[in-house]
Design an enzyme around this catalytic site. Structure first.
Site, PDB file in Angstrom:
ATOM      1  N   PRO A  99      24.957  48.940  57.527  1.00 38.31           N
ATOM      2  CA  PRO A  99      24.730  50.356  57.838  1.00 38.31           C
ATOM      3  C   PRO A  99      24.376  51.161  56.585  1.00 38.31           C
ATOM      4  O   PRO A  99      23.851  52.268  56.667  1.00 38.31           O
ATOM      5  CB  PRO A  99      26.056  50.806  58.459  1.00 38.31           C
ATOM      6  CG  PRO A  99      27.053  49.785  58.103  1.00 38.31           C
ATOM      7  CD  PRO A  99      26.336  48.514  57.841  1.00 38.31           C
ATOM      8  N   GLU A 126      34.808  44.523  56.592  1.00 35.33           N
ATOM      9  CA  GLU A 126      34.335  45.700  55.851  1.00 35.33           C
ATOM     10  C   GLU A 126      33.104  45.373  55.011  1.00 35.33           C
ATOM     11  O   GLU A 126      32.627  46.210  54.262  1.00 35.33           O
ATOM     12  CB  GLU A 126      35.461  46.208  54.937  1.00 35.33           C
ATOM     13  CG  GLU A 126      36.715  46.650  55.683  1.00 35.33           C
ATOM     14  CD  GLU A 126      36.411  47.705  56.743  1.00 35.33           C
ATOM     15  OE1 GLU A 126      36.818  47.523  57.893  1.00 35.33           O
ATOM     16  OE2 GLU A 126      35.717  48.689  56.404  1.00 35.33           O
ATOM     17  N   ARG A 168       7.681  38.820  66.772  1.00 38.29           N
ATOM     18  CA  ARG A 168       6.596  39.242  67.668  1.00 38.29           C
ATOM     19  C   ARG A 168       5.340  39.616  66.877  1.00 38.29           C
ATOM     20  O   ARG A 168       4.259  39.744  67.454  1.00 38.29           O
ATOM     21  CB  ARG A 168       7.017  40.401  68.553  1.00 38.29           C
ATOM     22  CG  ARG A 168       7.330  41.687  67.827  1.00 38.29           C
ATOM     23  CD  ARG A 168       7.892  42.708  68.797  1.00 38.29           C
ATOM     24  NE  ARG A 168       6.920  43.125  69.788  1.00 38.29           N
ATOM     25  CZ  ARG A 168       5.980  44.046  69.563  1.00 38.29           C
ATOM     26  NH1 ARG A 168       5.858  44.590  68.369  1.00 38.29           N
ATOM     27  NH2 ARG A 168       5.130  44.385  70.519  1.00 38.29           N
ATOM     28  N   ASP A 183       1.601  49.460  69.359  1.00 35.16           N
ATOM     29  CA  ASP A 183       3.047  49.680  69.417  1.00 35.16           C
ATOM     30  C   ASP A 183       3.393  51.059  68.870  1.00 35.16           C
ATOM     31  O   ASP A 183       2.701  51.562  67.989  1.00 35.16           O
ATOM     32  CB  ASP A 183       3.744  48.678  68.466  1.00 35.16           C
ATOM     33  CG  ASP A 183       3.913  47.313  69.092  1.00 35.16           C
ATOM     34  OD1 ASP A 183       3.639  47.177  70.300  1.00 35.16           O
ATOM     35  OD2 ASP A 183       4.306  46.401  68.360  1.00 35.16           O
TER      36      ASP A 183
END
Ligand SMILES: COC(=O)c1ccnc(N)c1
Length: 257
Positions: A99, A126, A168, A183
């Protein structure tokens, strides 16, 4: 492309055996190797975590198992790629889902899709002892990337997202080679715009007709309508992107002038 994933939950990555990625593997476009981190532990409990220095909640992933696992990944991968003539001493780009990483964007997916070898290090708890990432960066490119502003229990889900987004884009993986041209976020005329609405048969469904222009056969009008719809959707859903698109469109026009 070769992909290695080191994880304590290889079963989390089962989805890499199905659908688009599964087909790419079956066709030999993708060569994915899973490695169980606990195979590089040395204690009877196969411990991979410990308490954080400096105190604080949760546990941190120990450096020793990760170091040994990444050593093995590099050794095995280099051997296999050398066997395919992909240069002695090849190393992977190490992708660390976190994150606290840079945004994982279509642009980053395109960049990673151009690499011959990726290794993924999804963390649990963590996170991984920082020295693992720093030591890895001394011997291979490292990309720390986030799939959005939220925290997961583990990075394996992010690996699934990233592998699918990259796979992809590989040649021959998507049926219609042009499929990812328009896209959302793709480069080209629709760059930085979200994809607009799409329709298929029947022409009318529960009293709702397909927009006439799409049945007109006038490709110029259809392309203009699609750009307009993409712009409307972007304005509504992602006004932050409109500025980027306007600048890109302006620069392009300006360059022509
Ligand atoms: C443990 O990994 C995460 O929580 C994670 C990984 C990548 N992107 C995120 N937004 C979260």
């Amino acid at each position: 492309m070769r992909i290695d994933v080191v994880t304590i939950f290889p079963e989390y990555l089962e989805p890499l055996n199905v659908s688009l990625v599964g087909k790419a593997r079956a066709r030999g476009r993708l060569d994915i190797h899973l490695h169980h981190l606990r195979d590089w532990t040395t204690d009877v409990h196969r411990t991979v975590d410990d308490t954080p220095y400096g105190g604080g909640p949760g546990m941190v992933m120990k450096p020793e198992p990760w170091g040994a696992a990444l050593d093995a990944v590099l050794e095995r991968g280099a051997e296999e790629l050398a066997g395919r003539g992909l240069g002695e001493g090849a190393v992977p780009t190490l992708v660390v889902p976190t994150p606290s990483g840079r945004p994982f964007t279509q642009e980053l997916a395109q960049r990673l899709a151009a690499e011959p070898w990726l290794a993924f290090a999804p963390a649990r708890y963590e996170g991984i002892d920082r020295r693992v990432i720093e030591e890895a960066a001394d011997r291979m490119p490292v990309v720390e990337a986030s799939i959005g502003d939220y925290v997961l229990a583990g990075g394996e889900v992010a690996v699934l997202v990233m592998v699918e987004a990259v796979a992809r884009l590989l040649p021959g993986v998507l049926g219609n080679a042009e499929s990812h041209r328009d896209d959302s976020f793709a480069a080209g005329a629709m760059a930085d715009l979200l994809e607009g609405p799409v329709y298929t048969k029947p022409a009318e469904w529960r009293g709702r007709a397909v927009p006439e222009v799409l049945l007109s056969g006038n490709h110029g009008l259809i392309a203009r309508w699609r750009r307009e719809q993409a712009f409307r959707r972007t304005l509504a859903m992602r006004p932050d992107l409109v500025g980027r698109w306007e600048k890109a469109a302006f620069d392009k026009h300006d360059r022509k002038a």
